[in-house]
Design a protein around this motif. Structure first.
Motif, PDB file in Angstrom:
ATOM      1  N   PHE A   1       0.835  -1.208   0.000  1.00 20.07           N
ATOM      2  CA  PHE A   1       0.000   0.000   0.000  1.00 20.07           C
ATOM      3  C   PHE A   1       0.868   1.257   0.000  1.00 20.07           C
ATOM      4  O   PHE A   1       1.584   1.516   0.970  1.00 20.07           O
ATOM      5  N   ASP A   2       0.768   2.050  -1.055  1.00 23.13           N
ATOM      6  CA  ASP A   2       1.544   3.286  -1.151  1.00 23.13           C
ATOM      7  C   ASP A   2       1.253   4.245   0.001  1.00 23.13           C
ATOM      8  O   ASP A   2       2.145   4.925   0.492  1.00 23.13           O
ATOM      9  N   ALA A   3      -0.005   4.297   0.440  1.00 20.91           N
ATOM     10  CA  ALA A   3      -0.401   5.248   1.481  1.00 20.91           C
ATOM     11  C   ALA A   3       0.166   4.906   2.850  1.00 20.91           C
ATOM     12  O   ALA A   3       0.064   5.711   3.773  1.00 20.91           O
ATOM     13  N   ALA A   4       0.798   3.747   3.000  1.00 25.52           N
ATOM     14  CA  ALA A   4       1.393   3.386   4.288  1.00 25.52           C
ATOM     15  C   ALA A   4       2.482   4.382   4.691  1.00 25.52           C
ATOM     16  O   ALA A   4       2.749   4.562   5.878  1.00 25.52           O
ATOM     17  N   SER A   5       3.079   5.035   3.716  1.00 30.19           N
ATOM     18  CA  SER A   5       4.134   6.008   4.023  1.00 30.19           C
ATOM     19  C   SER A   5       3.562   7.392   4.354  1.00 30.19           C
ATOM     20  O   SER A   5       4.306   8.280   4.768  1.00 30.19           O
ATOM     21  N   THR A   6       2.272   7.586   4.200  1.00 28.54           N
ATOM     22  CA  THR A   6       1.636   8.860   4.515  1.00 28.54           C
ATOM     23  C   THR A   6       1.271   8.874   5.999  1.00 28.54           C
ATOM     24  O   THR A   6       0.572   7.976   6.469  1.00 28.54           O
ATOM     25  N   PRO A   7       1.714   9.879   6.728  1.00 26.41           N
ATOM     26  CA  PRO A   7       1.426   9.920   8.161  1.00 26.41           C
ATOM     27  C   PRO A   7      -0.076  10.032   8.451  1.00 26.41           C
ATOM     28  O   PRO A   7      -0.822  10.672   7.710  1.00 26.41           O
ATOM     29  N   VAL A   8      -0.485   9.397   9.528  1.00 21.61           N
ATOM     30  CA  VAL A   8      -1.869   9.489  10.006  1.00 21.61           C
ATOM     31  C   VAL A   8      -1.812   9.688  11.518  1.00 21.61           C
ATOM     32  O   VAL A   8      -1.012   9.055  12.199  1.00 21.61           O
ATOM     33  N   THR A   9      -2.615  10.611  12.007  1.00 19.26           N
ATOM     34  CA  THR A   9      -2.677  10.826  13.447  1.00 19.26           C
ATOM     35  C   THR A   9      -3.822   9.991  14.021  1.00 19.26           C
ATOM     36  O   THR A   9      -4.756   9.627  13.310  1.00 19.26           O
ATOM     37  N   VAL A  10      -3.709   9.691  15.291  1.00 16.93           N
ATOM     38  CA  VAL A  10      -4.755   8.959  16.002  1.00 16.93           C
ATOM     39  C   VAL A  10      -5.138   9.808  17.199  1.00 16.93           C
ATOM     40  O   VAL A  10      -4.278  10.244  17.947  1.00 16.93           O
TER      41      VAL A  10
ATOM     42  N   HIS B   1      -8.585  15.180   5.449  1.00 15.34           N
ATOM     43  CA  HIS B   1      -8.974  16.576   5.316  1.00 15.34           C
ATOM     44  C   HIS B   1      -8.467  17.127   3.989  1.00 15.34           C
ATOM     45  O   HIS B   1      -7.264  17.144   3.739  1.00 15.34           O
ATOM     46  N   LEU B   2      -9.384  17.576   3.160  1.00 11.85           N
ATOM     47  CA  LEU B   2      -9.029  18.026   1.808  1.00 11.85           C
ATOM     48  C   LEU B   2      -8.296  19.362   1.809  1.00 11.85           C
ATOM     49  O   LEU B   2      -7.560  19.655   0.882  1.00 11.85           O
ATOM     50  N   ASP B   3      -8.485  20.157   2.858  1.00 12.03           N
ATOM     51  CA  ASP B   3      -7.848  21.472   2.905  1.00 12.03           C
ATOM     52  C   ASP B   3      -6.426  21.422   3.472  1.00 12.03           C
ATOM     53  O   ASP B   3      -5.757  22.441   3.556  1.00 12.03           O
ATOM     54  N   SER B   4      -5.973  20.241   3.861  1.00 10.95           N
ATOM     55  CA  SER B   4      -4.610  20.084   4.382  1.00 10.95           C
ATOM     56  C   SER B   4      -4.149  18.659   4.103  1.00 10.95           C
ATOM     57  O   SER B   4      -4.869  17.857   3.526  1.00 10.95           O
ATOM     58  N   ASP B   5      -2.950  18.364   4.534  1.00 12.23           N
ATOM     59  CA  ASP B   5      -2.433  17.005   4.375  1.00 12.23           C
ATOM     60  C   ASP B   5      -2.798  16.113   5.551  1.00 12.23           C
ATOM     61  O   ASP B   5      -2.343  14.975   5.625  1.00 12.23           O
ATOM     62  N   LEU B   6      -3.609  16.623   6.472  1.00 13.69           N
ATOM     63  CA  LEU B   6      -3.946  15.877   7.683  1.00 13.69           C
ATOM     64  C   LEU B   6      -4.836  14.677   7.381  1.00 13.69           C
ATOM     65  O   LEU B   6      -5.827  14.779   6.675  1.00 13.69           O
ATOM     66  N   ARG B   7      -4.422  13.539   7.922  1.00 14.99           N
ATOM     67  CA  ARG B   7      -5.211  12.315   7.876  1.00 14.99           C
ATOM     68  C   ARG B   7      -5.292  11.822   9.306  1.00 14.99           C
ATOM     69  O   ARG B   7      -4.283  11.779  10.009  1.00 14.99           O
ATOM     70  N   GLU B   8      -6.508  11.477   9.742  1.00 14.58           N
ATOM     71  CA  GLU B   8      -6.638  11.098  11.138  1.00 14.58           C
ATOM     72  C   GLU B   8      -7.645   9.978  11.361  1.00 14.58           C
ATOM     73  O   GLU B   8      -8.609   9.829  10.620  1.00 14.58           O
ATOM     74  N   ILE B   9      -7.337   9.200  12.372  1.00 11.69           N
ATOM     75  CA  ILE B   9      -8.225   8.162  12.873  1.00 11.69           C
ATOM     76  C   ILE B   9      -8.699   8.638  14.237  1.00 11.69           C
ATOM     77  O   ILE B   9      -7.876   9.062  15.064  1.00 11.69           O
TER      78      ILE B   9
END
Length: 166
Positions: free
Chosen positions: A69-78, A92-100
Motif C-alpha cells: 500500500f503506497d499510502a502506508a508512508s503517509t502519516p496518520v494521526t490517532v 482533510h481536503l484542505d490540508s495534508d492531515l489524515r486522522e483516525i
C-alpha cells in the motif's frame, strides 16, 4: 465528491458477523466456516488511544504493508473521539492531515479492538475514488487483515464478505 456509500449498512452487518466469529472462537480460537475448521489469531484489545497510536505506527511500518500500500508512508494521526457510537477516518481536503478517531469513553470501549482499528487503517490505505465502504475498500481491508493477522483471518473476511454480496 466521493460516490454515495450505498452498501455501508450491509458492510457493517457483515463486519459485525466477523466480529462475532472472533468472539465465539473462545479459548481454543477455533471456528467452523464454509466447511473448514480454522484457528483464528488472538485479536488485540487496547487499553487506550495511546496504545492504538503505537499499533497504527507499527502496522504502517510493516514491510509487507508498506510494499503493498503506497499510502502506508503517509502519516496518520490517532486521536480520541468524543462520543461513543463510532470510530472514523478523515482525510482533510484542505490540508495534508489524515486522522483516525477512536472513542475511549466507557460506552465507546467496544472500539478498542484490533479489527476496528484495522478497519480505520484500511480507510487510510484505500486509494480508490469509490464509495467509503465499496468493493475496493472491502478488498483493501481483507488484504490488510491477511497481512497483519494472517491467512485464516483473511479467509474469514473473504467468505463473510462474499456471502454478504460485498
Amino acid at each position: 465528491m466521493p460516490p454515495r456509500d450505498t452498501r455501508r449498512e450491509r458492510f457493517y452487518e457483515a463486519e459485525r458477523m466477523v466480529f462475532r466469529l472472533f468472539e465465539r472462537a473462545g479459548g481454543t480460537h477455533t471456528v467452523q466456516l464454509a466447511g473448514t475448521e480454522l484457528t483464528l489469531p488472538v485479536e488485540a484489545q487496547f487499553g487506550s488511544v495511546d496504545s492504538i497510536r503505537d499499533y497504527v505506527g507499527r502496522v504502517l511500518s510493516m514491510p509487507s504493508v508498506a510494499q503493498r500500500f503506497d499510502a502506508a508512508s503517509t502519516p496518520v494521526t490517532v486521536r480520541t473521539r468524543r462520543g461513543h457510537r463510532s470510530a472514523h477516518y478523515a482525510r482533510h481536503l484542505d490540508s495534508d492531515l489524515r486522522e483516525i478517531a477512536i472513542p475511549d469513553s466507557a460506552e465507546g470501549r467496544w472500539a478498542l479492538r484490533e479489527l476496528v482499528v484495522l478497519h480505520e487503517i484500511a480507510h487510510h490505505l484505500d486509494d480508490s475514488d469509490g464509495p467509503a465502504h465499496g468493493r475496493q475498500f472491502a478488498t483493501t481491508l481483507t488484504e490488510l487483515v491477511g497481512l497483519v493477522l494472517g491467512p485464516e483471518a483473511e479467509f474469514v473476511y473473504r467468505v463473510v464478505f462474499a456471502d454478504s454480496g460485498l
